[in-house]
Design a protein around this motif. Structure first.
Motif, PDB file in Angstrom:
ATOM      1  N   LYS A  85      13.372   9.789  -2.123  1.00 44.02           N
ATOM      2  CA  LYS A  85      12.016   9.274  -2.338  1.00 44.02           C
ATOM      3  C   LYS A  85      11.050  10.441  -2.293  1.00 44.02           C
ATOM      4  O   LYS A  85      11.302  11.473  -1.678  1.00 44.02           O
ATOM      5  CB  LYS A  85      11.641   8.229  -1.290  1.00 44.02           C
ATOM      6  CG  LYS A  85      11.648   8.703   0.142  1.00 44.02           C
ATOM      7  CD  LYS A  85      11.313   7.542   1.079  1.00 44.02           C
ATOM      8  CE  LYS A  85      11.281   7.990   2.531  1.00 44.02           C
ATOM      9  NZ  LYS A  85      12.574   8.408   3.038  1.00 44.02           N
ATOM     10  N   SER A  86       9.926  10.285  -2.995  1.00 47.11           N
ATOM     11  CA  SER A  86       8.894  11.316  -2.986  1.00 47.11           C
ATOM     12  C   SER A  86       7.526  10.660  -2.904  1.00 47.11           C
ATOM     13  O   SER A  86       7.354   9.496  -3.284  1.00 47.11           O
ATOM     14  CB  SER A  86       8.985  12.201  -4.236  1.00 47.11           C
ATOM     15  OG  SER A  86       8.781  11.439  -5.414  1.00 47.11           O
ATOM     16  N   TYR A  87       6.568  11.397  -2.388  1.00 45.26           N
ATOM     17  CA  TYR A  87       5.237  10.860  -2.145  1.00 45.26           C
ATOM     18  C   TYR A  87       4.185  11.646  -2.940  1.00 45.26           C
ATOM     19  O   TYR A  87       4.354  12.822  -3.261  1.00 45.26           O
ATOM     20  CB  TYR A  87       4.882  10.951  -0.658  1.00 45.26           C
ATOM     21  CG  TYR A  87       5.777  10.162   0.260  1.00 45.26           C
ATOM     22  CD1 TYR A  87       5.471   8.857   0.604  1.00 45.26           C
ATOM     23  CD2 TYR A  87       6.923  10.745   0.806  1.00 45.26           C
ATOM     24  CE1 TYR A  87       6.274   8.138   1.469  1.00 45.26           C
ATOM     25  CE2 TYR A  87       7.745  10.040   1.668  1.00 45.26           C
ATOM     26  CZ  TYR A  87       7.414   8.727   1.995  1.00 45.26           C
ATOM     27  OH  TYR A  87       8.215   8.026   2.848  1.00 45.26           O
ATOM     28  N   LYS A  88       3.084  10.980  -3.197  1.00 45.51           N
ATOM     29  CA  LYS A  88       1.911  11.629  -3.766  1.00 45.51           C
ATOM     30  C   LYS A  88       0.689  10.843  -3.314  1.00 45.51           C
ATOM     31  O   LYS A  88       0.640   9.619  -3.472  1.00 45.51           O
ATOM     32  CB  LYS A  88       1.974  11.672  -5.298  1.00 45.51           C
ATOM     33  CG  LYS A  88       0.784  12.397  -5.930  1.00 45.51           C
ATOM     34  CD  LYS A  88       0.928  12.468  -7.446  1.00 45.51           C
ATOM     35  CE  LYS A  88      -0.241  13.211  -8.076  1.00 45.51           C
ATOM     36  NZ  LYS A  88      -0.114  13.272  -9.552  1.00 45.51           N
ATOM     37  N   ASN A  89      -0.256  11.553  -2.724  1.00 46.75           N
ATOM     38  CA  ASN A  89      -1.479  10.916  -2.204  1.00 46.75           C
ATOM     39  C   ASN A  89      -1.149   9.783  -1.233  1.00 46.75           C
ATOM     40  O   ASN A  89      -1.791   8.735  -1.209  1.00 46.75           O
ATOM     41  CB  ASN A  89      -2.338  10.373  -3.351  1.00 46.75           C
ATOM     42  CG  ASN A  89      -2.819  11.463  -4.287  1.00 46.75           C
ATOM     43  OD1 ASN A  89      -3.076  12.592  -3.845  1.00 46.75           O
ATOM     44  ND2 ASN A  89      -2.920  11.158  -5.566  1.00 46.75           N
ATOM     45  N   GLY A  90      -0.095  10.006  -0.413  1.00 46.71           N
ATOM     46  CA  GLY A  90       0.247   9.044   0.613  1.00 46.71           C
ATOM     47  C   GLY A  90       1.017   7.832   0.128  1.00 46.71           C
ATOM     48  O   GLY A  90       1.232   6.883   0.897  1.00 46.71           O
ATOM     49  N   LYS A  91       1.443   7.799  -1.136  1.00 49.09           N
ATOM     50  CA  LYS A  91       2.182   6.660  -1.664  1.00 49.09           C
ATOM     51  C   LYS A  91       3.493   7.118  -2.299  1.00 49.09           C
ATOM     52  O   LYS A  91       3.603   8.243  -2.800  1.00 49.09           O
ATOM     53  CB  LYS A  91       1.346   5.894  -2.689  1.00 49.09           C
ATOM     54  CG  LYS A  91       0.121   5.199  -2.090  1.00 49.09           C
ATOM     55  CD  LYS A  91      -0.544   4.285  -3.120  1.00 49.09           C
ATOM     56  CE  LYS A  91      -1.710   3.534  -2.493  1.00 49.09           C
ATOM     57  NZ  LYS A  91      -2.312   2.559  -3.435  1.00 49.09           N
ATOM     58  N   GLY A 137       0.798  -1.229   0.000  1.00 46.93           N
ATOM     59  CA  GLY A 137       0.000   0.000   0.000  1.00 46.93           C
ATOM     60  C   GLY A 137       0.821   1.265   0.000  1.00 46.93           C
ATOM     61  O   GLY A 137       0.311   2.333  -0.320  1.00 46.93           O
ATOM     62  N   LEU A 138       2.111   1.149   0.358  1.00 40.64           N
ATOM     63  CA  LEU A 138       2.945   2.344   0.429  1.00 40.64           C
ATOM     64  C   LEU A 138       3.497   2.764  -0.928  1.00 40.64           C
ATOM     65  O   LEU A 138       3.805   3.933  -1.132  1.00 40.64           O
ATOM     66  CB  LEU A 138       4.117   2.105   1.390  1.00 40.64           C
ATOM     67  CG  LEU A 138       3.783   2.136   2.882  1.00 40.64           C
ATOM     68  CD1 LEU A 138       4.993   1.730   3.692  1.00 40.64           C
ATOM     69  CD2 LEU A 138       3.311   3.522   3.287  1.00 40.64           C
ATOM     70  N   ILE A 139       3.634   1.807  -1.843  1.00 40.29           N
ATOM     71  CA  ILE A 139       4.249   2.105  -3.141  1.00 40.29           C
ATOM     72  C   ILE A 139       3.175   2.155  -4.225  1.00 40.29           C
ATOM     73  O   ILE A 139       2.366   1.234  -4.363  1.00 40.29           O
ATOM     74  CB  ILE A 139       5.310   1.042  -3.497  1.00 40.29           C
ATOM     75  CG1 ILE A 139       6.362   0.968  -2.397  1.00 40.29           C
ATOM     76  CG2 ILE A 139       5.963   1.350  -4.830  1.00 40.29           C
ATOM     77  CD1 ILE A 139       7.407  -0.099  -2.627  1.00 40.29           C
ATOM     78  N   ASP A 140       3.170   3.225  -4.979  1.00 42.33           N
ATOM     79  CA  ASP A 140       2.210   3.376  -6.069  1.00 42.33           C
ATOM     80  C   ASP A 140       2.472   2.329  -7.157  1.00 42.33           C
ATOM     81  O   ASP A 140       3.624   1.940  -7.400  1.00 42.33           O
ATOM     82  CB  ASP A 140       2.338   4.792  -6.660  1.00 42.33           C
ATOM     83  CG  ASP A 140       1.223   5.093  -7.645  1.00 42.33           C
ATOM     84  OD1 ASP A 140       0.163   5.545  -7.203  1.00 42.33           O
ATOM     85  OD2 ASP A 140       1.449   4.851  -8.853  1.00 42.33           O
ATOM     86  N   ASP A 141       1.394   1.849  -7.791  1.00 46.28           N
ATOM     87  CA  ASP A 141       1.542   0.817  -8.826  1.00 46.28           C
ATOM     88  C   ASP A 141       2.430   1.287  -9.978  1.00 46.28           C
ATOM     89  O   ASP A 141       3.110   0.478 -10.616  1.00 46.28           O
ATOM     90  CB  ASP A 141       0.161   0.412  -9.369  1.00 46.28           C
ATOM     91  CG  ASP A 141      -0.650  -0.358  -8.328  1.00 46.28           C
ATOM     92  OD1 ASP A 141      -0.032  -0.900  -7.386  1.00 46.28           O
ATOM     93  OD2 ASP A 141      -1.892  -0.396  -8.446  1.00 46.28           O
ATOM     94  N   ASP A 142       2.417   2.576 -10.257  1.00 45.07           N
ATOM     95  CA  ASP A 142       3.210   3.118 -11.362  1.00 45.07           C
ATOM     96  C   ASP A 142       4.471   3.829 -10.870  1.00 45.07           C
ATOM     97  O   ASP A 142       5.009   4.707 -11.565  1.00 45.07           O
ATOM     98  CB  ASP A 142       2.355   4.091 -12.182  1.00 45.07           C
ATOM     99  CG  ASP A 142       1.136   3.400 -12.807  1.00 45.07           C
ATOM    100  OD1 ASP A 142       1.293   2.251 -13.249  1.00 45.07           O
ATOM    101  OD2 ASP A 142       0.055   4.017 -12.828  1.00 45.07           O
TER     102      ASP A 142
END
Length: 294
Positions: free
Chosen positions: A279-285, A234-239
Motif C-alpha cells: 500500500k502507498s499513501y499520498k496526502n494522508g490517504k 477518509g483513509l482511501i482516496d476516491d481515485d
C-alpha cells in the motif's frame, strides 16, 4: 560516582540478584532481565520490604552503567531487601580496603585488581542506548507485536534488531548519536535519530489506522470495527487503485474504492484470510493497495 561507590553499588546489585533467586528461578544477569522478570522483581520488593522501583528507574540504574548513585532512599530500600537495616550498614559489612598494610590486606588488594580494572574499563565503555517504543494514541508500550529495527551505520551494512517482550531494544556503541528505521505491522514506518543524552528514551510510534481497522475487522471485533468504520472512507482516496491478486499468478482483479469497502462490509469467512501485499499513501490517504485472499 567514586571508585568506592561503584564497588559498593556493584556488590549491592549482586546481592539483590542472589536474593531474587531465592524466590524466582533465573540464570540471567540483571542487565539481561526482560519485562516479565522485572515485574516479578517489583512484586518481590513489594512483598519483602513494602516498597517498589519503577521500570524507568530499573533501566537507568540496573540495566545501564550509570555515572551516579541512586537516591539514598532507594539504596536503603534495596539494602533492606538483601537483609541489612540501611545502605550505611551494607557498606560497613562490605569494606573496600586498598591499603596493603599487612600480608592479608595485600592479598585482598591483589584479588581486587580484576574488579578495579573492570570498573575503570566500564568508565570508558561504549555508550548504552536503551530505547522503548510506545503507541502514540494509548501511550502504552508496544508489546503485542515485535518491532523491526534497522540500525544505519555510515559506510557499513545495516544492523537488524527486534524489540523484546517489554517493547525495547538495547545497543552499545561509542557513537553519541544513532540513526535507525523502525517498522511494525500496525504502526507507520519511521526514521529515528537518538542521542545518548537520555539513558532511557521513549519513542512514540504513529498508529497505521488502516492496518488497525483491518485487524479489528478480520478478527471479528465488531465493537472496535464500529468505532473505526467511519475512518475507512477518509483513509482511501476516491481515485485509489486497488488490485486483488489471485494465487499462482492466474490473474488480477481491479476494485474501485466502493467495491473494496463493500467487500470489507460483507462478513464472510474468506475475509478473515485477507492479506495486504502493499500500500502507498499520498496526502494522508491510500492511493494504491494490493491484496489477496488466502
Amino acid at each position: 560516582m567514586t571508585l568506592e561507590e561503584k564497588h559498593h553499588f556493584s556488590l549491592l546489585k549482586s546481592a539483590v540478584l542472589n536474593k531474587f533467586r531465592e524466590h524466582y528461578s533465573t540464570e540471567d544477569a540483571i542487565k539481561n532481565w526482560n519485562g516479565e522478570t522485572i515485574v516479578r522483581f517489583q512484586e518481590s520488593l513489594l512483598e519483602i520490604v513494602k516498597g517498589r522501583v519503577s521500570e524507568k528507574w530499573f533501566y537507568t540504574y540496573f540495566k545501564n552503567e550509570t555515572s551516579k548513585l541512586p537516591r539514598i532512599d532507594m539504596l536503603n530500600l534495596l539494602s533492606r531487601y538483601v537483609g541489612f537495616d540501611n545502605w550505611s550498614q551494607f557498606k560497613t559489612h562490605h569494606p573496600l580496603n586498598l591499603k596493603p598494610q599487612t600480608k592479608v590486606s595485600a592479598y585482598w588488594f591483589i584479588t581486587l585488581i580484576p574488579l578495579i580494572v573492570f570498573l575503570v574499563m566500564r568508565m570508558f565503555a561504549d555508550n548504552v542506548y536503551n530505547i522503548c517504543f510506545v503507541d502514540n494514541l494509548s501511550n502504552e508500550p508496544i508489546t503485542q507485536s515485535q518491532i523491526d529495527i534497522k540500525l544505519l551505520k555510515q559506510e557499513q551494512s545495516p544492523i537488524y534488531f527486534k524489540t523484546d517482550r517489554a517493547g525495547c531494544f538495547n545497543y552499545e556503541t561509542p557513537d553519541d548519536k544513532i540513526k535507525f528505521i523502525v517498522s511494525s505491522p500496525y504502526h507507520k514506518t519511521d526514521t529515528i535519530i537518538s542521542s545518548i543524552d537520555s539513558n532511557h528514551q521513549m519513542v512514540h510510534l504513529r498508529s497505521d489506522d488502516y492496518a488497525l481497522i483491518l485487524k479489528y475487522y478480520t478478527n471479528g471485533n465488531i465493537k472496535d470495527w464500529t468505532t473505526h468504520k467511519a475512518k475507512l472512507e477518509g483513509l482511501i482516496d476516491d481515485d485509489a487503485r486497488i488490485y486483488k491478486f489471485y494465487e499462482n499468478n492466474i490473474g488480477v482483479e481491479i476494485y474501485s474504492k466502493d467495491d473494496f469497502i463493500r467487500l470489507l462490509t460483507v462478513p464472510t469467512t474468506s475475509l478473515k484470510k485477507i492479506k495486504i501485499l502493499d500500500k502507498s499513501y499520498k496526502n494522508g490517504k491510500i492511493i494504491t493497495l494490493k491484496f489477496s485472499l488466502q
